[in-house]
Write a protein that holds these residues in place. Structure first.
Motif, short mmCIF file in Angstrom:
data_model
loop_
_atom_site.label_atom_id
_atom_site.label_comp_id
_atom_site.label_asym_id
_atom_site.label_seq_id
_atom_site.Cartn_x
_atom_site.Cartn_y
_atom_site.Cartn_z
N ILE A 1 19.28 31.16 50.12
CA ILE A 1 18.08 31.42 50.10
C ILE A 1 17.82 32.89 50.26
O ILE A 1 16.64 33.25 49.58
CB ILE A 1 17.63 30.78 51.64
CG1 ILE A 1 17.61 29.05 51.57
CG2 ILE A 1 16.11 31.26 51.95
CD1 ILE A 1 17.21 28.55 52.81
N LYS A 2 18.66 33.80 50.78
CA LYS A 2 18.26 35.11 50.68
C LYS A 2 18.70 35.74 49.46
O LYS A 2 17.48 36.51 48.96
CB LYS A 2 19.31 35.71 51.52
CG LYS A 2 19.19 35.70 53.32
CD LYS A 2 20.33 36.62 54.13
CE LYS A 2 19.91 37.88 53.84
NZ LYS A 2 20.68 38.78 54.60
N THR A 3 19.40 35.33 48.70
CA THR A 3 19.53 35.83 47.15
C THR A 3 18.54 35.07 46.56
O THR A 3 17.75 36.07 45.63
CB THR A 3 20.77 34.92 46.64
OG1 THR A 3 22.03 35.31 47.41
CG2 THR A 3 20.96 35.39 45.13
N PHE A 4 17.77 34.15 46.81
CA PHE A 4 16.61 33.63 45.98
C PHE A 4 15.42 34.57 46.35
O PHE A 4 14.71 34.83 45.32
CB PHE A 4 16.27 32.03 46.23
CG PHE A 4 15.02 31.57 45.43
CD1 PHE A 4 14.92 31.19 44.31
CD2 PHE A 4 13.81 31.56 46.58
CE1 PHE A 4 13.67 30.63 43.64
CE2 PHE A 4 12.64 31.16 46.06
CZ PHE A 4 12.69 30.89 44.51
N LEU A 5 15.24 35.01 47.61
CA LEU A 5 14.11 35.49 47.95
C LEU A 5 14.18 37.01 47.61
O LEU A 5 13.29 37.88 47.18
CB LEU A 5 14.01 35.75 49.52
CG LEU A 5 13.54 34.10 50.14
CD1 LEU A 5 13.62 34.03 51.68
CD2 LEU A 5 12.25 33.75 49.51
N GLU A 6 15.37 37.48 47.25
CA GLU A 6 15.60 39.08 46.81
C GLU A 6 15.11 38.99 45.58
O GLU A 6 14.50 40.14 45.01
CB GLU A 6 16.89 39.24 46.68
CG GLU A 6 17.51 39.69 48.29
CD GLU A 6 19.33 39.63 48.33
OE1 GLU A 6 19.68 39.72 47.45
OE2 GLU A 6 19.63 40.04 49.44
N LYS A 7 15.14 38.06 44.74
CA LYS A 7 14.78 38.00 43.36
C LYS A 7 13.10 37.36 43.28
O LYS A 7 12.73 37.66 42.23
CB LYS A 7 15.57 36.68 42.42
CG LYS A 7 16.87 37.42 42.32
CD LYS A 7 17.87 36.43 41.58
CE LYS A 7 19.28 36.69 41.64
NZ LYS A 7 20.12 35.84 40.87
N ASN A 8 12.66 36.96 44.30
CA ASN A 8 11.33 36.08 44.24
C ASN A 8 10.81 36.84 45.59
O ASN A 8 10.43 35.71 46.50
CB ASN A 8 11.52 34.71 44.20
CG ASN A 8 12.12 34.21 43.12
OD1 ASN A 8 11.27 34.13 42.04
ND2 ASN A 8 13.40 33.93 42.88
N PRO A 9 10.40 37.95 45.93
CA PRO A 9 9.73 38.47 47.27
C PRO A 9 8.41 37.90 47.50
O PRO A 9 8.10 38.27 48.62
CB PRO A 9 10.09 39.67 46.98
CG PRO A 9 10.08 40.16 45.67
CD PRO A 9 10.64 39.06 44.92
N GLU A 10 7.72 37.55 46.43
CA GLU A 10 6.56 37.50 46.60
C GLU A 10 5.95 36.05 47.14
O GLU A 10 5.10 35.18 46.59
CB GLU A 10 5.75 37.43 45.26
CG GLU A 10 5.93 36.64 44.15
CD GLU A 10 7.37 36.64 43.37
OE1 GLU A 10 7.86 35.69 42.85
OE2 GLU A 10 7.82 37.67 43.69
#
Length: 266
Positions: free
Chosen positions: A220-229
């Motif tokens: 999830i952290k990896t996903f959010l790093e690419k999708n911070p919005e």
């Protein structure tokens, strides 16, 4: 919608209020600013005097905040109560039949590990009302998606409609995140079924992101790093005392690590 925003007059609690106002601008919403005066255990005379002063100071600051932020259709009220913050925030939210609790968190990574006993985490553990945790650096201008992390498990069904209602009010697109150790036919079929469920029951077709990772939190952290919005949404089910001794729920673990707002569905 009725929202509880705990206020201790710190920067992060004020940021949480501003985030709440930004999310609900233009909508009919009632916000209750809740300040908890913690009891002081000292000599009786000193305690009474200290409590009187704390109430007076808090009342003045709350009145100033209400005057400053009362703009548009959003109604803002305030409450001052005494006792343990997490217990009293939870109790007030339930007494007022609130739809959401919005709280600020500390530091660049959300809640720090040293704050295991913090008010925010304890509220998540005690409440039956969804909680939105807002990191200090968050801004509604950056938010475009409500990213809903799902295991595709039975307990998550009851949260889907509620998450959809939040997304609708906030004007956000829903995207589903599912973390798996490896792809399989059964999991693919389950996710296709989830997509069909959204289309049939909710009338909405979300984007589904299937990600491979050995660890759910890391994925999830990896996903959010690419999708911070994003606002990240996760389901939290209360654990028994034995489960609490053995480990944390993923939703609480995420609260310590993510840099985006975290919506905890309970």
């Amino acid at each position: 919608m009725k929202i509880i925003v705990p206020i201790d007059f710190s920067t992060n609690s004020v940021k949480a209020l501003e985030f709440a106002l930004g999310l609900h601008r233009g909508s009919k919403t009632s916000i209750v600013l809740c300040h908890v005066v913690e009891m002081i255990y000292d000599f009786a005379s000193q305690t009474a005097l200290a409590l009187d002063n704390m109430h007076s100071d808090a009342r003045k600051l709350l009145e100033e905040m209400v005057d400053k932020y009362s703009i548009g259709p959003i109604e803002i009220h305030s409450e001052i109560i005494e006792g343990t913050p997490s217990i009293n925030v939870t109790r007030l939210a339930e007494e007022l039949d609130a739809d959401l609790i919005i709280m600020g968190t500390h530091g660049m990574g959300g809640l720090k590990k040293i704050l295991v006993g913090s008010t925010a985490v304890n509220v998540i553990r005690e409440t039956t009302i969804p909680v939105l945790l807002v990191p200090e650096e968050s801004s509604t201008e950056q938010i475009k998606n409500l990213s809903f992390a799902l295991e595709v498990a039975d307990h998550e069904e009851k949260f889907i409609e509620k998450v959809n209602s939040y997304a609708s009010i906030w004007g956000l697109k829903i995207q589903i995140i599912h973390i798996m150790k490896s792809r399989s036919f059964v999991k693919e079929m389950a996710l296709n079924g989830l997509k069909s469920y959204f289309e049939k029951e909710i009338g909405y077709t979300p984007t589904i992101h299937q990600l491979e990772s050995e660890n759910v939190i890391s994925g999830i952290k990896t996903f959010l790093e690419k999708n911070p919005e994003s606002i990240l949404a996760m389901c939290h089910t209360q654990k028994s005392i034995w489960d609490q001794l053995l480990g944390k729920r993923k939703s609480i673990e995420m609260a310590y690590q993510v840099r985006v707002p975290l919506l905890v569905m309970v």
